[in-house]
Design a protein around this motif. Structure first.
Motif, PDB file in Angstrom:
ATOM      1  N   PHE A   1      34.861  45.072  47.978  1.00 58.03           N
ATOM      2  CA  PHE A   1      35.475  46.342  47.589  1.00 58.03           C
ATOM      3  C   PHE A   1      36.948  46.156  47.227  1.00 58.03           C
ATOM      4  O   PHE A   1      37.474  46.822  46.323  1.00 58.03           O
ATOM      5  N   SER A   2      37.630  45.240  47.928  1.00 58.22           N
ATOM      6  CA  SER A   2      39.037  44.970  47.610  1.00 58.22           C
ATOM      7  C   SER A   2      39.187  44.355  46.230  1.00 58.22           C
ATOM      8  O   SER A   2      40.149  44.645  45.505  1.00 58.22           O
ATOM      9  N   MET A   3      38.218  43.506  45.835  1.00 57.35           N
ATOM     10  CA  MET A   3      38.281  42.904  44.500  1.00 57.35           C
ATOM     11  C   MET A   3      38.163  43.963  43.408  1.00 57.35           C
ATOM     12  O   MET A   3      38.843  43.897  42.376  1.00 57.35           O
ATOM     13  N   ILE A   4      37.294  44.922  43.630  1.00 60.42           N
ATOM     14  CA  ILE A   4      37.159  46.009  42.657  1.00 60.42           C
ATOM     15  C   ILE A   4      38.468  46.797  42.560  1.00 60.42           C
ATOM     16  O   ILE A   4      38.948  47.122  41.462  1.00 60.42           O
ATOM     17  N   LEU A   5      39.045  47.097  43.716  1.00 57.55           N
ATOM     18  CA  LEU A   5      40.303  47.843  43.734  1.00 57.55           C
ATOM     19  C   LEU A   5      41.420  47.060  43.056  1.00 57.55           C
ATOM     20  O   LEU A   5      42.225  47.624  42.292  1.00 57.55           O
ATOM     21  N   ILE A   6      41.472  45.754  43.282  1.00 56.63           N
ATOM     22  CA  ILE A   6      42.517  44.928  42.689  1.00 56.63           C
ATOM     23  C   ILE A   6      42.344  44.844  41.172  1.00 56.63           C
ATOM     24  O   ILE A   6      43.326  44.879  40.416  1.00 56.63           O
ATOM     25  N   SER A   7      41.099  44.740  40.713  1.00 59.32           N
ATOM     26  CA  SER A   7      40.864  44.678  39.269  1.00 59.32           C
ATOM     27  C   SER A   7      41.358  45.941  38.581  1.00 59.32           C
ATOM     28  O   SER A   7      42.015  45.881  37.537  1.00 59.32           O
ATOM     29  N   ILE A   8      41.060  47.090  39.178  1.00 54.74           N
ATOM     30  CA  ILE A   8      41.498  48.359  38.592  1.00 54.74           C
ATOM     31  C   ILE A   8      43.018  48.455  38.594  1.00 54.74           C
ATOM     32  O   ILE A   8      43.637  48.839  37.593  1.00 54.74           O
ATOM     33  N   SER A   9      43.634  48.117  39.717  1.00 54.76           N
ATOM     34  CA  SER A   9      45.093  48.218  39.804  1.00 54.76           C
ATOM     35  C   SER A   9      45.780  47.233  38.877  1.00 54.76           C
ATOM     36  O   SER A   9      46.811  47.551  38.264  1.00 54.76           O
TER      37      SER A   9
ATOM     38  N   LYS B   1      44.982  45.127  20.410  1.00 57.07           N
ATOM     39  CA  LYS B   1      44.358  45.679  21.611  1.00 57.07           C
ATOM     40  C   LYS B   1      43.318  44.738  22.207  1.00 57.07           C
ATOM     41  O   LYS B   1      43.029  44.808  23.400  1.00 57.07           O
ATOM     42  N   GLN B   2      42.737  43.864  21.381  1.00 59.63           N
ATOM     43  CA  GLN B   2      41.710  42.971  21.890  1.00 59.63           C
ATOM     44  C   GLN B   2      42.262  41.991  22.924  1.00 59.63           C
ATOM     45  O   GLN B   2      41.498  41.395  23.678  1.00 59.63           O
ATOM     46  N   LEU B   3      43.600  41.819  22.971  1.00 59.01           N
ATOM     47  CA  LEU B   3      44.188  40.934  23.969  1.00 59.01           C
ATOM     48  C   LEU B   3      43.939  41.453  25.379  1.00 59.01           C
ATOM     49  O   LEU B   3      43.694  40.677  26.309  1.00 59.01           O
ATOM     50  N   ARG B   4      44.000  42.776  25.564  1.00 53.02           N
ATOM     51  CA  ARG B   4      43.748  43.351  26.888  1.00 53.02           C
ATOM     52  C   ARG B   4      42.264  43.363  27.218  1.00 53.02           C
ATOM     53  O   ARG B   4      41.862  43.108  28.353  1.00 53.02           O
ATOM     54  N   PHE B   5      41.428  43.644  26.234  1.00 56.03           N
ATOM     55  CA  PHE B   5      39.996  43.729  26.497  1.00 56.03           C
ATOM     56  C   PHE B   5      39.396  42.361  26.801  1.00 56.03           C
ATOM     57  O   PHE B   5      38.484  42.242  27.611  1.00 56.03           O
ATOM     58  N   PHE B   6      39.894  41.340  26.144  1.00 53.96           N
ATOM     59  CA  PHE B   6      39.385  39.994  26.418  1.00 53.96           C
ATOM     60  C   PHE B   6      39.711  39.568  27.849  1.00 53.96           C
ATOM     61  O   PHE B   6      38.970  38.808  28.460  1.00 53.96           O
ATOM     62  N   ALA B   7      40.824  40.074  28.402  1.00 52.92           N
ATOM     63  CA  ALA B   7      41.189  39.750  29.782  1.00 52.92           C
ATOM     64  C   ALA B   7      40.136  40.259  30.763  1.00 52.92           C
ATOM     65  O   ALA B   7      39.876  39.606  31.791  1.00 52.92           O
ATOM     66  N   MET B   8      39.518  41.388  30.486  1.00 54.94           N
ATOM     67  CA  MET B   8      38.467  41.906  31.360  1.00 54.94           C
ATOM     68  C   MET B   8      37.268  40.965  31.360  1.00 54.94           C
ATOM     69  O   MET B   8      36.671  40.704  32.413  1.00 54.94           O
ATOM     70  N   PHE B   9      36.929  40.448  30.201  1.00 54.85           N
ATOM     71  CA  PHE B   9      35.827  39.493  30.093  1.00 54.85           C
ATOM     72  C   PHE B   9      36.132  38.227  30.900  1.00 54.85           C
ATOM     73  O   PHE B   9      35.281  37.699  31.622  1.00 54.85           O
ATOM     74  N   VAL B  10      37.352  37.741  30.795  1.00 51.89           N
ATOM     75  CA  VAL B  10      37.762  36.545  31.535  1.00 51.89           C
ATOM     76  C   VAL B  10      37.760  36.803  33.039  1.00 51.89           C
ATOM     77  O   VAL B  10      37.368  35.943  33.836  1.00 51.89           O
ATOM     78  N   ALA B  11      38.187  37.991  33.450  1.00 54.35           N
ATOM     79  CA  ALA B  11      38.217  38.329  34.874  1.00 54.35           C
ATOM     80  C   ALA B  11      36.812  38.322  35.477  1.00 54.35           C
ATOM     81  O   ALA B  11      36.599  37.846  36.604  1.00 54.35           O
ATOM     82  N   ILE B  12      35.832  38.828  34.739  1.00 56.72           N
ATOM     83  CA  ILE B  12      34.449  38.831  35.232  1.00 56.72           C
ATOM     84  C   ILE B  12      33.923  37.407  35.388  1.00 56.72           C
ATOM     85  O   ILE B  12      33.305  37.054  36.395  1.00 56.72           O
ATOM     86  N   ILE B  13      34.185  36.561  34.395  1.00 55.64           N
ATOM     87  CA  ILE B  13      33.748  35.168  34.476  1.00 55.64           C
ATOM     88  C   ILE B  13      34.434  34.451  35.637  1.00 55.64           C
ATOM     89  O   ILE B  13      33.800  33.701  36.396  1.00 55.64           O
TER      90      ILE B  13
ATOM     91  N   PHE C   1      44.682  38.554  48.926  1.00 53.29           N
ATOM     92  CA  PHE C   1      45.993  38.386  48.287  1.00 53.29           C
ATOM     93  C   PHE C   1      45.935  37.304  47.215  1.00 53.29           C
ATOM     94  O   PHE C   1      46.439  37.489  46.094  1.00 53.29           O
ATOM     95  N   ILE C   2      45.309  36.158  47.528  1.00 52.63           N
ATOM     96  CA  ILE C   2      45.205  35.064  46.551  1.00 52.63           C
ATOM     97  C   ILE C   2      44.341  35.473  45.366  1.00 52.63           C
ATOM     98  O   ILE C   2      44.676  35.223  44.205  1.00 52.63           O
ATOM     99  N   MET C   3      43.219  36.125  45.642  1.00 47.68           N
ATOM    100  CA  MET C   3      42.366  36.577  44.555  1.00 47.68           C
ATOM    101  C   MET C   3      43.064  37.646  43.713  1.00 47.68           C
ATOM    102  O   MET C   3      42.917  37.703  42.488  1.00 47.68           O
ATOM    103  N   GLY C   4      43.833  38.505  44.380  1.00 47.89           N
ATOM    104  CA  GLY C   4      44.589  39.507  43.643  1.00 47.89           C
ATOM    105  C   GLY C   4      45.628  38.879  42.728  1.00 47.89           C
ATOM    106  O   GLY C   4      45.874  39.360  41.618  1.00 47.89           O
TER     107      GLY C   4
END
Length: 777
Positions: free
Chosen positions: A217-225, A333-345, A593-596
C-alpha cells in the motif's frame, strides 16, 4: 622586433634552458602534463556538423535526407544483458522449487520443525533452554516466560506430551519471534547467535515479510505522490516555492531520521538491558548500529544546512534551469507518461528479486549434531547450502543492475526525444510518437544503456574516491617537489582517473543520441565539451543534481512516515499479522524510504536528464552553428547566456581581489625562472649572449624603421619593451597615447600569480622611459 621574432627568441631560449637534476619534461608536474595532453586530444576540438545535419532522426528520415544510417552501438553489451536476464529467471525458478519461505519468519526447534506451523501452530515463539551449555537445544513455546525458577521441559514428538528432559526456566523478553533471556550471561550468548550475519539478514527479511501488505500500500501511495510532485514542477509559478519548501523539508528529514534511529536505539536498550544497567554494552551490535546511524543523520543534516546557506544564490539560478526544463517537459508530454511505464517494470523487477532472495535464504540441508542432555545426544539443525549463501549477493546485484537499467532506458528515451525536438526548426509542429522513439532506442542503443549501467555499478565508488585524490593534488602548488613526489606515489590512480574514470557520466547518453556513437567515444566527447565550456556551465549540472536529490529525499521520507506511525500504534497489519512479531518498525520504514527514492527518481528523471541535455545541446548548437543557422530556442539561450554572464562577473570580482592583493607584493622579474636556484651552463650562457647580440642588431634595424622605442616599468621595477609608433609631441602630451590601452598583450607576473588583462587586470602607477632609461618630459 616583430611578434614572429619575439616568439622565435622565446622558443630558442626554452630549448637552451636546462635545469640541473631535471629534464625538460620534468618541469611540468604529472597533472600539468595531463592537461597538456588534453589540449592535443583529437576529441577535444570544437564540434562540426556533417553535411545535411539536422539532428538525430529515425531510420526513414535519415534515408530521406541521405544521411548515414543510425548504427547499433555497443552490441556486445546486448549479449551480456541476455545472459543476465536468462540466469536471473533460471535462478529464481530453482529457488522457488527448493525454498520454504516460512523458514524466514519462524524459528526452528531441536527437531528442525517450524514454530507456529503445522502441529506447532499454537507455539509460535522460539525459546532457548540453557544457551550457555548448548545453544542448539531450543523449542517452541506459546509465550516467552516472564519469571525464573520453575522447570520447563521439552515436548515429545506429538508436540504436547512433556519429556523428562527439563531445564530451569529463564525469564525472557520477546524480540520478534525469539525469546531473549534477561540474565546477562545467557542473553549475551543468545544475542551473539541471532546477531550472526546469516541470522541478522533473516531477521530483517522476516520484518519485511510480516509487513508486506503495508509495504504494498505504501508503494501505491509513493507512486501517486511522486507523480503529483513531479507534475507540480511543470507549473512555472509553483516551481520556486515547491523547490525551496522541499529543500528545507529534506534538511528536516535528516533530523527526523536521526530521531527515529535514536528512538530505535532506546527501544533496543529497554528490551535488552535489565534496569538499563550498563546500557552501552548490553544493547549489543544492534544498539550500536542505531546509535551510529543517529549521529550520522544528525551530522549530515547540519552539513546540508550549511551548504544550502552557502549556495543560496546559485540554487535560485538552478531553479531557473528547472523552469526552463519544465517548459520542454510540458511540450513533450510523453516524457512523463513513459516514466509510469518504467516505474511499473521497476516495481515488478524489484518484487521478483526480493521474492527470490526470500526463497533462496531458506534452501539448506538437515544435519544431526551432538547435543547435551537430550536422549540420543543429538539434535537436528538447519544448515544453508552454498547456493543459499550466494543467493543474497547475486540477487542484490541483479536488483541493482535492473533498477539502474530501467532508469537508464528512461534517461535514454528522454534525451533522444529531446535531441530530436531541439534540432528541429519548427518545434511547434514536431511530433515524437512514443512507439517510434522506443523502437529506435531498443533497436540501436540498448547496448549503450547496459554499458552505462555496468560502468556506474563497478566504478562509481572508485571514480569518486580517486577524484578526491586527484582534486586535492591538483589544488596544491605544482612546483613543489613534495607535491610531485605525492603525484608519483599516486601515479597509478591518477593515470586511471585521467584515462578512464573521469569520462563516466550520464552526459554520454546525450552524445549517443545525437551522433549514434558508442558509449566510450560519446563519454569522451561529452567530457571535453563540458570542459571546453566550463566557464559557462560551472557548477550548474551539480546544482541540478543537488536540488533534485533534496526533492527525492523529502518526498521519500514524507511518504514513508505513515508506515512507521501505523506500525507503532496498531496491533495488526491489514493482512492480519501481529505487529508485535515485527522486531523493528524501522526496517519496513527504511525499505519503503529506499523504494520511494527509486520511484521519485523514475518520475523526476525527466527534469534531471532534460537539464543535462539542455546544457549539452546548447553547447553543441553554439559550437556548430552561427546566427540564423542555430536551433536553440530563445528562452533556453537567454538562461544559458545569463548564467554565463553570472559566472563571468564572479570571476572578474575574484580577479580584482587578487590584483589588489598582488599589488602589495613586489612583482618578480619577468625573466625570473619559475623554479628557484636554476643556473645555466657556461656554454649555454655564451650561446644566449650571441643570440642576444643578434637580436639587438635586429632591434636597431627595426628601430630605424619603426621610430623611438619605449620601455614600460611599474613600481616594482619590472620592465617590458613596447614599440610605439608615435610622434614626440604625442609622447609629451600623453605618454599612453601610443599603445593600445586595452593591454591585451600585457601580462603581470609574480611568483604565484599570472593575471590576464582580459580578466580585469590593471597596471599600477606605470612609468614610461625611453631606451636610455630617461623619463620623457
Amino acid at each position: 622586433m616583430s611578434d614572429e621574432k619575439v616568439e622565435r627568441k622565446q622558443v630558442q631560449r626554452r630549448k637552451t634552458v636546462k635545469q640541473k637534476g631535471f629534464s625538460r619534461e620534468d618541469r611540468l608536474s604529472r597533472i600539468e602534463l595531463y592537461e597538456k595532453e588534453d589540449q592535443n586530444d583529437q576529441l577535444n576540438q570544437p564540434m562540426r556538423p556533417y553535411e545535411g545535419f539536422n539532428g538525430p532522426r529515425s531510420m526513414n528520415q535519415i534515408q530521406t535526407y541521405q544521411i548515414e544510417i543510425r548504427e547499433m552501438t555497443d552490441r556486445l553489451c546486448i549479449f551480456f544483458l541476455v545472459i543476465l536476464s536468462f540466469t536471473q529467471l533460471f535462478h529464481g525458478a530453482v529457488l522457488y522449487n527448493y525454498g520454504e519461505i516460512s523458514r524466514i519468519t519462524c524459528g526452528l526447534d531441536f527437531r528442525e520443525e517450524l514454530c507456529g506451523v503445522g502441529g506447532l501452530i499454537k507455539l509460535p515463539y522460539l525459546y532457548y533452554g540453557q544457551p550457555t551449555v548448548d545453544i542448539n537445544v531450543a523449542w517452541c513455546v506459546d509465550t516467552c516466560p516472564k519469571s525464573t525458577g520453575p522447570s520447563i521441559c521439552l515436548y515429545d514428538i506429538d508436540h504436547f506430551t512433556p519429556t523428562p528432559f527439563c531445564y530451569v526456566q529463564l525469564s525472557s523478553t520477546r524480540v520478534g519471534r525469539t525469546c531473549l533471556p534477561n540474565e546477562p550471561v545467557n542473553k549475551a550468548v543468545v544475542d551473539n547467535h541471532i546477531s550472526s550475519t546469516e541470522n541478522y539478514v533473516r531477521r530483517i527479511m522476516s520484518d519485511l515479510l510480516l509487513s508486506w501488505d503495508l509495504i504494498f500500500f505504501s508503494m501505491i501511495l509513493i507512486s501517486i505522490s511522486a507523480y503529483f510532485f513531479t507534475y507540480l514542477l511543470s507549473i512555472p509559478s509553483v516551481v520556486q516555492y515547491q523547490v525551496w519548501t522541499q529543500v528545507w523539508s529534506s534538511i528536516l528529514c535528516f533530523e527526523v531520521l536521526a530521531y527515529l534511529f535514536y528512538r530505535e536505539y532506546q527501544r533496543v536498550i529497554e528490551q535488552r538491558c535489565l534496569f538499563q544497567i550498563d546500557k552501552h554494552n548490553c544493547g549489543g551490535n544492534r544498539a550500536t548500529l542505531f546509535y551510529l546511524a543517529f549521529l550520522g543523520a544528525a551530522v549530515l543534516g547540519g552539513l546540508f544546512l550549511l551548504y544550502v546557506m552557502k549556495m543560496f544564490n546559485k540554487i535560485n539560478l538552478a531553479i531557473s534551469l528547472i523552469k526552463t526544463a519544465s517548459k520542454i517537459v510540458v511540450v513533450l508530454k510523453q516524457l512523463r507518461f513513459f516514466a509510469m511505464f518504467v516505474a511499473i517494470i521497476g516495481f515488478g523487477q524489484f518484487a521478483y528479486s526480493i521474492i527470490a532472495i526470500l526463497y533462496g535464504m531458506t534452501i539448506g540441508n538437515q544435519s544431526t549434531i551432538p547435543a547435551t542432555g537430550i536422549d540420543g545426544s543429538a539434535v537436528k539443525v538447519f544448515v544453508t547450502t552454498t547456493l543459499s549463501e550466494l543467493t543474497t549477493p547475486y540477487q542484490a546485484f541483479m536488483t541493482l543492475f535492473f533498477l539502474l537499467f530501467v532508469l537508464s532506458i528512461n534517461e535514454m528515451f528522454n534525451t533522444y526525444a529531446l535531441s530530436v525536438w531541439f534540432f528541429t526548426k519548427k518545434k511547434a509542429t514536431v511530433a515524437i510518437p512514443l512507439r517510434v522513439v522506443l523502437g529506435e532506442l531498443v533497436k540501436h542503443h540498448l547496448g549503450s544503456c547496459v554499458f552505462a549501467v555496468m560502468m556506474e555499478i563497478l566504478f562509481f565508488i572508485p571514480k569518486w574516491t580517486i577524484y578526491l585524490i586527484y582534486w586535492f593534488l591538483e589544488t596544491l602548488p605544482q612546483l613543489s617537489l613534495i607535491v610531485r613526489f605525492a603525484q608519483g606515489c599516486c601515479l597509478c590512480c591518477l593515470a586511471c582517473y585521467h584515462n578512464f574514470l573521469r569520462y563516466l557520466s550520464k552526459h554520454s547518453l546525450v552524445q549517443v543520441a545525437i551522433w549514434s556513437e558508442g558509449y566510450w567515444v560519446s563519454s569522451r566527447k561529452a567530457y571535453f565539451l563540458l570542459k571546453r565550456n566550463q566557464d559557462k556551465v560551472l557548477d550548474l549540472d551539480f546544482l541540478i543534481e543537488f536540488i533534485l536529490f533534496k526533492l527525492k529525499l523529502s518526498n521519500s521520507l514524507i511518504m514513508s512516515l505513515p508506515i512507521y506511525i501505523f506500525l507503532t500504534l496498531a496491533d495488526n497489519t491489514p493482512y492480519g499479522n501481529k505487529i508485535s512479531d515485527i522486531e523493528s518498525p524501522l526496517i519496513p520504514t527504511l525499505f519503503v524510504f529506499i523504494m520511494g527514492f527509486f520511484y521519485t527518481s523514475v518520475f523526476q528523471v525527466s527534469y534531471d536528464i532534460t537539464s543535462k541535455s539542455i546544457i549539452q545541446l546548447y553547447l553543441v548548437d553554439r559550437e556548430m552553428f552561427y546566427g540564423e543557422q542555430r536551433f536553440c530556442e530563445k528562452f533556453i539561450e537567454d538562461f544559458m547566456e545569463f548564467y554565463g554572464k553570472f559566472q563571468e562577473d564572479k570571476l572578474q570580482n575574484k580577479s580584482k581581489k587578487l590584483i589588489k592583493y598582488s599589488a602589495k607584493v613586489a612583482p618578480m622579474q619577468l625573466d625570473e625562472k619559475p623554479i628557484n636556484n636554476i643556473q645555466e651552463d657556461d656554454e649555454e650562457e655564451e650561446e644566449q649572449e650571441n643570440d642576444d647580440d643578434e637580436d639587438e642588431d635586429e632591434e636597431e634595424e627595426d628601430d630605424e624603421e619603426e621610430g623611438p622605442e619605449q620601455t614600460y616599468m611599474d613600481q616594482g621595477g619590472t620592465s617590458q619593451k613596447f614599440k610605439m609608433k608615435t610622434q614626440a609631441k604625442q609622447l609629451s602630451d600623453d605618454p599612453f597615447s601610443g599603445f593600445d590601452q586595452s593591454q591585451d598583450n600585457i601580462t603581470i607576473q609574480n611568483s604565484h600569480l599570472r593575471l590576464s588583462s582580459q580578466q580585469g587586470s590593471r597596471i599600477t602607477n606605470p612609468i614610461i622611459q625611453d631606451k636610455n632609461g630617461e623619463t620623457p618630459k
